[in-house]
Design an enzyme around this catalytic site. Structure first.
Site, PDB file in Angstrom:
ATOM      1  N   ASP A 249     -37.281  15.727 -15.094  1.00 49.81           N
ATOM      2  CA  ASP A 249     -37.864  14.420 -14.782  1.00 49.81           C
ATOM      3  C   ASP A 249     -37.123  13.324 -15.544  1.00 49.81           C
ATOM      4  O   ASP A 249     -37.125  13.295 -16.772  1.00 49.81           O
ATOM      5  CB  ASP A 249     -39.343  14.434 -15.161  1.00 49.81           C
TER       6      ASP A 249
ATOM      7  N   SER B 197     -48.346  11.386 -12.564  1.00 51.13           N
ATOM      8  CA  SER B 197     -47.716  10.073 -12.674  1.00 51.13           C
ATOM      9  C   SER B 197     -48.769   9.012 -13.005  1.00 51.13           C
ATOM     10  O   SER B 197     -49.438   9.088 -14.034  1.00 51.13           O
ATOM     11  CB  SER B 197     -46.977   9.780 -11.362  1.00 51.13           C
TER      12      SER B 197
ATOM     13  N   HIS C  23     -38.773  14.317 -11.041  1.00 49.24           N
ATOM     14  CA  HIS C  23     -40.189  13.952 -11.093  1.00 49.24           C
ATOM     15  C   HIS C  23     -40.984  14.581  -9.959  1.00 49.24           C
ATOM     16  O   HIS C  23     -42.115  15.032 -10.154  1.00 49.24           O
ATOM     17  CB  HIS C  23     -40.313  12.430 -11.052  1.00 49.24           C
TER      18      HIS C  23
END
Length: 398
Positions: free
Chosen positions: A347, A181, A377
């Site tokens: 995701d 991320s 995610h």
């Protein structure tokens, strides 16, 4: 697990001293608190990208290390944390650290990133709330928290601080820089800013430039915090427990956590079930998914800081590795070493096409690796076996 690597399969009790205890106005680490495993590097006056005439004065970076840098200096690995993570990437919850290591599945003895083989480094980002200079830190002029005075910081400012840390540690070139991320964003910035100092990168569930959709999601999270009257414009650090902006940061977390999971996973896991024996249909009860999100709202408020949430969300919005460099593809063309690009097929926050663009732009990528998961995610944390297999295979090629 959630975006910080904290287990979330059960939510009967909240983090902190107890479910009934008041939530602190800020759960930021403060000077005088137990340092835990943190080490601290004074950076001096850190120049800020968005303010070419200004600096972040007397900046400090909090970091942790595991293992030893070898004589050849070719075994250093940097692990970059996500939005609400910190430097405690490996180890138990202990004095000074609210939670256990956020990536214990990937880092540690017998894991792909093993301190017996690697010199592992992770730092809390500038703007953070776990030891590095951030909004809760004392302002050098008066010793009061920065609060509303804290400047806008970008992803590149965070990497500039990390470069100074590498210099301090004697790391001329990272063997690997990996992160999920927001951590993946910094790995990409390193590849563009210092391409000859990174031997391999692994952005996981990340993107080369934050999209309008991603900015939209974080904008609503920021607005939730700003709208909380107990946020007090960002100057709430003197408030008593229970009188801080925990409602605003909690709503922000509920919005964010929804994007960390997939629609299918939430539907399959909770359906329209009620929480316990409660009845939400006009009788004050909760749907199970509502209870789940409220748990995560309280949980984050007990270990994080509202100003830091805003600062880091805005830094993510700033992320565009191609800004001023001719676009994402041109910027990443500077980097020609190896890359392991990992995506999660479900995701919805950083969807597959973000990673596909990275795979195409990075000449050292040997094809995108896909984590198959219903979770969304958070699959990079939940699907540990798949992640470990990808990283072990990649590490053997370095």
């Amino acid at each position: 697990m959630d975006d910080d690597g904290i287990e979330t399969d059960a939510w009967a009790a909240d983090e902190g001293p107890g479910p009934g205890a008041p939530i602190p106005a800020s759960a930021a680490w403060r000077e005088g608190d137990h340092p835990g495993r943190r080490l601290f590097l004074s950076l001096g006056d850190l120049p800020l990208e968005a303010d070419p005439t200004g600096v972040l004065p007397d900046a400090v970076l909090a970091y942790e290390t595991w293992g030893e840098l070898n004589a050849a200096k070719d075994n250093a690995v940097y692990i970059a944390h996500a939005l609400t993570g910190d430097s405690h990437v490996f180890g138990p919850a202990e004095p000074g650290h609210h939670t256990g290591g956020w990536w214990n599945a990937m880092v540690g003895p017998g894991r792909p990133i093993d301190p017996a083989k690697h010199f592992i480094v992770s730092a809390n980002v500038i703007g953070g709330c776990q030891g590095s200079t951030g909004p809760a830190s004392p302002h050098p002029e008066d010793g009061m928290p920065w609060g509303s005075r804290f400047p806008y910081v970008t992803m590149r400012d965070m990497v500039s601080a990390e470069i100074l840390l590498a210099n301090h540690l004697g790391v001329d070139k990272w063997r690997l820089m990996a992160g999920p991320s927001m951590g993946g964003m910094r790995a990409l910035e390193w590849a563009a800013m210092e391409p000859h100092r990174v031997g391999a990168i692994s952005p996981v569930g990340s993107t080369g430039a934050t999209t309008a959709d991603q900015i939209a999601w974080s904008t609503s999270q920021i607005a939730a915090i700003l709208a909380d009257p107990k946020f007090r414009g960002g100057d709430y650090y003197g408030a008593a427990d229970g009188d801080g902006p925990h409602v605003g940061i909690g709503i922000a977390r509920m919005i964010a956590h929804t994007t960390y999971r997939s629609a299918g996973e939430l539907n399959d896991r909770f359906d329209r079930n009620y929480q316990g024996d409660s009845d939400p249909l006009g009788k004050g009860g909760l749907f199970a998914v509502q209870s789940y999100l409220e748990h995560h709202a309280r949980k984050l408020a007990r270990r994080f800081d509202a100003n830091t949430y805003i600062a880091l969300a805005r830094a993510i919005q700033s992320h565009d590795v191609g800004r001023g460099r001719g676009g994402v593809e041109t910027a990443l063309a500077r980097y020609t070493d190896k890359a392991l690009v990992i995506a999660i097929d479900s995701d919805r926050l950083y969807p597959m096409q973000n990673s596909q663009r990275l795979d195409a732009a990075l000449s050292g990528s040997d094809g995108i690796k896909v984590v198959h998961s219903p979770v969304g995610h958070d699959g990079f944390l939940v699907e540990a076996a798949q992640m470990i297999a990808f990283m072990e295979e990649f590490e053997r090629t370095l």
